[in-house]
Design an enzyme around this catalytic site. Structure first.
Site, PDB file in Angstrom:
ATOM      1  N   ASN A   9       0.863  -1.183   0.000  1.00  0.00           N
ATOM      2  CA  ASN A   9       0.000   0.000   0.000  1.00  0.00           C
ATOM      3  C   ASN A   9       0.900   1.235   0.000  1.00  0.00           C
ATOM      4  OD1 ASN A   9      -1.802   2.044   0.548  1.00  0.00           O
ATOM      5  ND2 ASN A   9      -2.268   1.360   2.643  1.00  0.00           N
ATOM      6  N   LYS A  11       0.046   4.297  -0.173  1.00  0.00           N
ATOM      7  CA  LYS A  11      -0.587   5.488   0.439  1.00  0.00           C
ATOM      8  C   LYS A  11      -0.375   6.704  -0.470  1.00  0.00           C
ATOM      9  CE  LYS A  11       0.058   3.180   4.789  1.00  0.00           C
ATOM     10  NZ  LYS A  11       0.152   3.243   6.240  1.00  0.00           N
ATOM     11  N   HIS A  94      -9.222   0.966   5.163  1.00  0.00           N
ATOM     12  CA  HIS A  94      -7.933   1.204   5.822  1.00  0.00           C
ATOM     13  C   HIS A  94      -8.135   2.145   7.012  1.00  0.00           C
ATOM     14  CE1 HIS A  94      -3.845   2.445   6.604  1.00  0.00           C
ATOM     15  NE2 HIS A  94      -3.473   1.345   5.984  1.00  0.00           N
ATOM     16  N   GLU A  96      -6.503   4.553   8.083  1.00  0.00           N
ATOM     17  CA  GLU A  96      -6.323   5.987   7.802  1.00  0.00           C
ATOM     18  C   GLU A  96      -7.577   6.570   7.175  1.00  0.00           C
ATOM     19  OE1 GLU A  96      -2.662   5.471   5.659  1.00  0.00           O
ATOM     20  OE2 GLU A  96      -1.709   4.843   7.534  1.00  0.00           O
ATOM     21  N   GLU A 166      -5.121  -5.169  10.657  1.00  0.00           N
ATOM     22  CA  GLU A 166      -4.082  -4.162  10.858  1.00  0.00           C
ATOM     23  C   GLU A 166      -4.324  -3.431  12.180  1.00  0.00           C
ATOM     24  OE1 GLU A 166      -2.171  -2.920   6.899  1.00  0.00           O
ATOM     25  OE2 GLU A 166      -3.959  -1.706   7.153  1.00  0.00           O
ATOM     26  N   GLY A 172       2.752   2.082  10.803  1.00  0.00           N
ATOM     27  CA  GLY A 172       3.680   3.198  10.638  1.00  0.00           C
ATOM     28  C   GLY A 172       4.397   3.579  11.925  1.00  0.00           C
ATOM     29  N   SER A 212       3.767  -2.366  10.224  1.00  0.00           N
ATOM     30  CA  SER A 212       5.217  -2.399  10.402  1.00  0.00           C
ATOM     31  C   SER A 212       5.848  -3.745  10.042  1.00  0.00           C
ATOM     32  CB  SER A 212       5.599  -1.978  11.832  1.00  0.00           C
ATOM     33  OG  SER A 212       5.153  -0.663  12.087  1.00  0.00           O
TER      34      SER A 212
HETATM   35  P1  PGA Z   1       3.137   0.132   7.643  1.00  0.00           P
HETATM   36  O1  PGA Z   1       1.656   0.329   7.031  1.00  0.00           O
HETATM   37  O2  PGA Z   1       3.689  -1.133   7.038  1.00  0.00           O
HETATM   38  O3  PGA Z   1       3.903   1.356   7.201  1.00  0.00           O
HETATM   39  O4  PGA Z   1       2.992   0.040   9.110  1.00  0.00           O
HETATM   40  C1  PGA Z   1       0.793  -0.742   6.895  1.00  0.00           C
HETATM   41  C2  PGA Z   1      -0.510  -0.272   6.312  1.00  0.00           C
HETATM   42  O5  PGA Z   1      -0.944   0.836   6.624  1.00  0.00           O
HETATM   43  O6  PGA Z   1      -1.146  -0.992   5.516  1.00  0.00           O
END
Ligand code: PGA
Length: 249
Positions: A9, A11, A94, A96, A166, A172, A212
């Site tokens: 992803n 983003k 997601h 976010e 997640e 992140g 992560s």
């Molecule tokens: P990350 O993001 O690997 O940077 O933690 C995962 C995601 O948001 O799908």
């Protein structure tokens, strides 16, 4: 049999030129295997990415879509528009999108319906906040998110659903759920689906872990019985890290 999947992803990262470079490098360095590889670039890079990946086994997904077919929704993109450029997978829910764009379970149910109506495959994301885990509510939260957005679907629709657990506190942040925490939650998710549908259906659904995932921890997380792959954020922006994660299978 359920599939092993590694999805990246991106983003809101990579303009058109950056995307072309990253995709070309990925195509060069990627070694074909049983694992399905998906990348989800921003809308502006979907078409160039699919063109560059023609004939490869890497698939392209969108990061979001609107539930309506078309109409007065300034700034939005529909399932039909994605299909028209050959994109038939979409990430929905997601954290976010839930946190910054107020996407609720009810809205996500509408998006899920629209995607399925257009024959799209969905990578459906969900996961608890740190406060939920601290108070021991993580299973109830996850169960609610899945039920509210997906349990109105007939069993037949589930061939087009991939789940991505997640935990918000691991996205992140550099903090990962331990392989045991991931396995426990994935087993719980599979049980929840079995209870609603059937064990055959539950065994067939791919459940990805996200939060992560890096080359250093991917192997151990992916080795868990109910973890069928990963949804990768930060590490998907670096071709050597992303390919190392794919190869962790
Ligand atoms: P990350 O993001 O690997 O940077 O933690 C995962 C995601 O948001 O799908």
């Amino acid at each position: 049999m359920r599939k092993q999947i590694v999805a990246g992803n991106w983003k809101m990262n990579n303009d058109y030129v950056d995307s072309e470079q990253l995709v070309s490098k990925l195509r060069e360095q990627y070694i074909e295997s049983e694992t399905e590889v998906i990348i989800a670039p921003p809308f502006t890079s979907l078409l160039c990415s699919s063109n560059l990946l023609k004939g490869s086994r890497i698939n392209v997904a969108a990061q979001n879509m609107h539930y309506a077919e078309n109409g007065a929704y300034t700034g939005e993109i529909s399932a039909g528009m994605l299909k028209s450029i050959g994109v038939d997978t979409v990430i929905l829910g997601h954290s976010e999108r839930r946190a910054y764009f107020n996407e609720t379970d009810a809205l996500l149910a509408k998006k899920v319906n629209a995607a399925l109506k257009n024959n799209m495959r969905i990578i459906f994301c969900f996961g608890e906040e740190l406060s939920d885990r601290k108070s021991g509510n993580e299973e109830a939260i996850v169960e609610g998110q899945i039920k509210n957005a997906l349990f109105h679907l007939p069993a037949s629709a589930w061939t087009n659903i991939v789940l991505a657990y997640e935990p918000v506190w691991a996205i992140g942040t550099g903090e990962t759920a331990s392989p045991e925490q991931a396995q426990d939650m994935h087993a719980f998710i599979r049980k929840t689906i079995e209870n609603k549908y059937s064990s055959a259906l539950a065994l067939d659904v791919s459940i990805l872990y996200g939060g992560s995932v890096k080359p250093a921890n991917a192997k151990e997380i992916f080795s868990k019985e109910d973890v069928d792959g990963g949804l990768i954020g930060g590490a998907a922006l670096d071709v050597s890290q992303f390919t190392a994660i794919i190869n962790a299978f």
